[in-house]
Design an enzyme around this catalytic site. Sequence first.
Site, PDB file in Angstrom:
ATOM      1  N   CYS A  68       0.788  -1.226   0.000  1.00 52.44           N
ATOM      2  CA  CYS A  68       0.000   0.000   0.000  1.00 52.44           C
ATOM      3  C   CYS A  68       0.820   1.275   0.000  1.00 52.44           C
ATOM      4  O   CYS A  68       0.259   2.356  -0.091  1.00 52.44           O
ATOM      5  CB  CYS A  68      -0.922   0.005   1.224  1.00 52.44           C
ATOM      6  SG  CYS A  68      -0.021  -0.050   2.799  1.00 52.44           S
ATOM      7  N   GLN A  69       2.141   1.208   0.095  1.00 53.03           N
ATOM      8  CA  GLN A  69       2.926   2.438   0.206  1.00 53.03           C
ATOM      9  C   GLN A  69       2.672   3.442  -0.916  1.00 53.03           C
ATOM     10  O   GLN A  69       2.636   4.642  -0.666  1.00 53.03           O
ATOM     11  CB  GLN A  69       4.432   2.112   0.279  1.00 53.03           C
ATOM     12  CG  GLN A  69       4.882   1.587   1.612  1.00 53.03           C
ATOM     13  CD  GLN A  69       4.639   0.094   1.772  1.00 53.03           C
ATOM     14  OE1 GLN A  69       4.057  -0.533   0.898  1.00 53.03           O
ATOM     15  NE2 GLN A  69       5.081  -0.467   2.871  1.00 53.03           N
TER      16      GLN A  69
END
Length: 353
Positions: A80-81
């Site tokens: 998800c970064q």
Amino acid sequence: MIGISAVDLFCGAGGLTHGFEKAGLAVNVGYDIDPICKFPYQENNKAKFIEKSVENIKGIELAKHFPEGHYKVIAGCAPCQPFSNYSRRYDVRDSGKEFYHSLKWKLLYHFARLVKECMPDIVTMENVSQLQQHQVFEEFITKLKKLKYFVTFYRVNCQDYGIPQTRRRLVFFASKFGNIDLIPPTSDRHNYKTVRDTIYHLEPLKAGQSSKTDPLHQCSKLSALNLRRIRASKPGGTWRDWPEDLITKCHRKKSGKSYPSVYGRMEWDSPSPTMTTQCFGFGNGRFGHPEQDRAISLREAALLQTFPEKYQFFPSNESFAFTKIGRLIGNAVPVKLGQVVAKSILNHIQEIN
């Protein structure tokens, strides 16, 4: 008994899979590109681990993991970064197709490709809530709707489901049979699980110490300066509570004054902040222990992610790298959130039968 089987893409250390198993939804295999995921994934779950990038998986390969006659579920949590507040410098809608088709988004596109190639009965994804703000998410939804899936998604406050953490996540469902409803919350602000509920029972440690009975209950060392800082920190407070001589140079600048949620202590009777891959570091967020002069241990972080206390992340006869295990814990789907997702899917399947 209706047969249901799942495949977990981007499985990590097994948080989502463990939640599925606890809810009674079998996971047959988990895929991840990171080899250190194999031990915790297979040691604590019934599923098989395969070290492979989603880019190199074909739909025909996934199809082999589903027994004949079973409902097929593909679950995934693409890293998800790229979508988080920490890494998002600007909204993808303003940056053109060339950008959002770049490497940053490729994992979500491969996820959509595998859905198209395998055509499971149900698809679910968990990610940061900010993903909704990006065009790549709109494209993902459009692709699945063109494949005749019914799509629903929810912004979930994890505290509402017994997770002792102020964590907001996006939970996405797609089904061939109709909309999937998220199960109702199990908690509210009157009975949220707290830090005290979760880690108070663990033996006390000093900075840099580890437990003799649980090697994961180990915390990082602190410099003499940071020991002074944590001793000057109040539960729920910020570095603004410190004497002037303890404040870091970056926070004395005008640009640093808007970052109060670092170098802080948690509060016993509140949920913790969101666990991150750096949650074992005092300076990386409000990750100070509520009363002991140290950052939280890796075991405490895992418990706040709702992993069982006996969950093993590395072989007992081997040493481990703090940062690697911290990354596994911080990147994990909280186990209880995995249960919520699985129960929602099971309810849906019962409704259509």
